[in-house]
Enzyme design. Structure first.
Site, PDB file in Angstrom:
ATOM      1  N   ASP A   1       0.833  -1.210   0.000  1.00  0.00           N
ATOM      2  CA  ASP A   1       0.000   0.000   0.000  1.00  0.00           C
ATOM      3  C   ASP A   1       0.868   1.262   0.000  1.00  0.00           C
ATOM      4  OD1 ASP A   1       1.070  -0.469   2.525  1.00  0.00           O
ATOM      5  OD2 ASP A   1      -0.692   0.285   3.599  1.00  0.00           O
TER       6      ASP A   1
ATOM      7  N   ASP B   1       6.967   1.069   1.867  1.00  0.00           N
ATOM      8  CA  ASP B   1       6.630   0.080   0.815  1.00  0.00           C
ATOM      9  C   ASP B   1       7.442   0.403  -0.439  1.00  0.00           C
ATOM     10  OD1 ASP B   1       3.607  -1.075   1.696  1.00  0.00           O
ATOM     11  OD2 ASP B   1       4.045   0.968   2.324  1.00  0.00           O
TER      12      ASP B   1
ATOM     13  N   ASN C   1      -2.372   2.469   3.596  1.00  0.00           N
ATOM     14  CA  ASN C   1      -1.870   3.800   3.956  1.00  0.00           C
ATOM     15  C   ASN C   1      -2.724   4.899   3.332  1.00  0.00           C
ATOM     16  OD1 ASN C   1       0.396   3.136   5.546  1.00  0.00           O
ATOM     17  ND2 ASN C   1       1.572   2.660   3.702  1.00  0.00           N
TER      18      ASN C   1
ATOM     19  N   THR D   1       3.323  -5.958   2.309  1.00  0.00           N
ATOM     20  CA  THR D   1       3.742  -4.887   3.212  1.00  0.00           C
ATOM     21  C   THR D   1       2.622  -3.905   3.559  1.00  0.00           C
ATOM     22  OG1 THR D   1       4.536  -3.593   1.336  1.00  0.00           O
ATOM     23  CG2 THR D   1       6.142  -5.017   2.413  1.00  0.00           C
TER      24      THR D   1
ATOM     25  N   PHE E   1      -0.271  -1.078  12.704  1.00  0.00           N
ATOM     26  CA  PHE E   1      -1.206  -0.549  11.709  1.00  0.00           C
ATOM     27  C   PHE E   1      -1.701  -1.600  10.699  1.00  0.00           C
ATOM     28  CE2 PHE E   1      -1.928   1.345   7.490  1.00  0.00           C
ATOM     29  CZ  PHE E   1      -3.017   2.165   7.769  1.00  0.00           C
ATOM     30  N   ASN E   2      -0.782  -2.254   9.972  1.00  0.00           N
ATOM     31  CA  ASN E   2      -1.219  -3.162   8.891  1.00  0.00           C
ATOM     32  C   ASN E   2      -2.180  -4.229   9.403  1.00  0.00           C
ATOM     33  OD1 ASN E   2       0.382  -1.889   7.012  1.00  0.00           O
ATOM     34  ND2 ASN E   2       2.066  -3.356   7.151  1.00  0.00           N
TER      35      ASN E   2
ATOM     36  N   HIS F   1      10.296  -0.169   8.089  1.00  0.00           N
ATOM     37  CA  HIS F   1       9.427  -1.321   8.393  1.00  0.00           C
ATOM     38  C   HIS F   1       9.391  -2.304   7.212  1.00  0.00           C
ATOM     39  CE1 HIS F   1       7.603   0.653  11.901  1.00  0.00           C
ATOM     40  NE2 HIS F   1       7.306   1.713  11.166  1.00  0.00           N
ATOM     41  N   ASP F   2       8.844  -1.823   6.089  1.00  0.00           N
ATOM     42  CA  ASP F   2       8.562  -2.733   4.971  1.00  0.00           C
ATOM     43  C   ASP F   2       9.811  -3.323   4.303  1.00  0.00           C
ATOM     44  OD1 ASP F   2       5.916  -2.299   5.510  1.00  0.00           O
ATOM     45  OD2 ASP F   2       5.634  -0.800   3.946  1.00  0.00           O
TER      46      ASP F   2
END
Ligand code: BDR
Ligand code: CA
Length: 318
Positions: free
Chosen positions: A14, A19, A44, A129, A170-171, A242-243
């Protein structure tokens, strides 16, 4: 030199600044990874925005032959939550990106993923992701393809805390039902949760070092500039990658610490919906269903990421 087979990859996400950097990393690992399809999900930002962002990043990286499809615009059971505080109104605010260079696939994300997996000569790795909605939809629609999925490497969750609520990342919070389907699917899941991704940060002086190296590097540095605005307000020393962890692990597992656990999704709960709950002591009697990444050698991570970003130089000069 050893002739290792490339991992066949589907990228689902996203974008989103991290990402986008995960996609840059996957494209840079061209000797190890073979991106066969890209699928967007609402997360996102809205699906229309995340899809357009993937098409623009593909243009930046000159990935004309990789099909890109739009997927689910909202979670399986609930309304979408978006994150403009981190990623801006476009979902990828900051540097201006080139217009798309290829048409959007007429297939849905699930159709494109299924076609890619069926046609692949080998098992396929899915990197996811964003919210896990597209991946769960694939598993529901095509259980017969599970055996041809090598693993699902996700960014999401966290064994000890959340970042959107005290308990949930979040995800996963956006679509916990999808993560639940994935964890129960029997397909190996590799989880880059907050336990590791909050340790994988790049400092401003580190991304400044590659800022002027090439066109892609400049954009990556400017994505870091934007992503860091909110993260700095929260007290982080750098931009959290993160991703990119979900991609990095596939090529450089040696820089991570990982442990297998049985992980369950909290789907109800007054405070804890969206929490990924690890059975540390084997109390449930269930076999592990998830490889959980717990730590990373940050300096090596930054070194490999920086080298990957710099590698676009030759491509540009060709
Ligand atoms: C996750 O949420 C999104 O904002 C990022 O792209 C990442 O996938 C981190 O919690
Ligand atoms: Ca994401």
């Amino acid at each position: 030199m050893e002739n290792k087979k490339k991992k066949i990859l589907i990228l689902d996400g996203d974008p989103g600044h991290d990402d986008a950097i995960a996609m840059v990393l996957a494209a840079a690992f061209k000797d190890e990874l073979d991106i066969r399809a890209i699928t967007a999900v609402g997360g996102n930002q809205t699906l229309a925005k995340t899809t357009l962002n993937y098409r623009k990043i593909a243009a930046l990286l000159n990935l004309k032959d990789v099909p890109i499809a739009a997927g689910r615009d909202k979670p399986l059971m609930t309304d979408l939550i978006i994150a403009p505080n981190y990623h801006g109104e476009s979902g990828l605010d900051g540097p201006k990106l080139p217009d798309p260079i290829s048409e959007l696939s007429p297939l849905s994300a699930v159709e494109l993923m299924a076609k890619t997996i069926k046609e692949a000569e080998d098992k396929v790795t899915i990197v996811a992701t964003g919210p896990q909605t597209n991946v769960a939809s694939l598993l529901l629609a095509h259980p017969e393809l599970k055996e041809k999925i090598e693993c699902i490497s996700i960014m999401g969750g966290g064994l000890n805390h959340g970042n959107w609520t005290a308990a949930a990342e979040f995800n996963i919070l956006v679509d916990p039902e999808s993560m639940d389907i994935e964890l129960r699917s029997g397909v190996p899941v590799i989880m880059s949760g907050l336990d590791v991704t909050e340790k994988a940060y790049v400092l401003p002086e580190e991304w400044d070092k590659f800022r002027n190296d090439n066109k892609v590097a400049k954009v990556v540095a400017e994505w870091c500039d934007f992503f860091y605005i909110h993260l700095k307000e929260l007290g982080w020393p750098g931009a959290l990658m993160h991703d990119p962890c979900a991609v990095m692990y596939l090529v450089h597992p040696e820089i991570f610490v990982a442990k297998d656990y049985y992980v369950e999704m909290e789907l109800k709960g007054e405070y804890c919906r969206g929490a990924t709950v690890p059975d540390y002591y084997g109390l449930t009697g269930n076999k592990p269903n998830c490889k959980c990444l717990l730590d990373v050698d940050r300096e090596k991570f930054v070194e490999i990421l920086s080298e990957a970003v710099r590698s676009f130089k030759e491509a540009e000069d060709e």
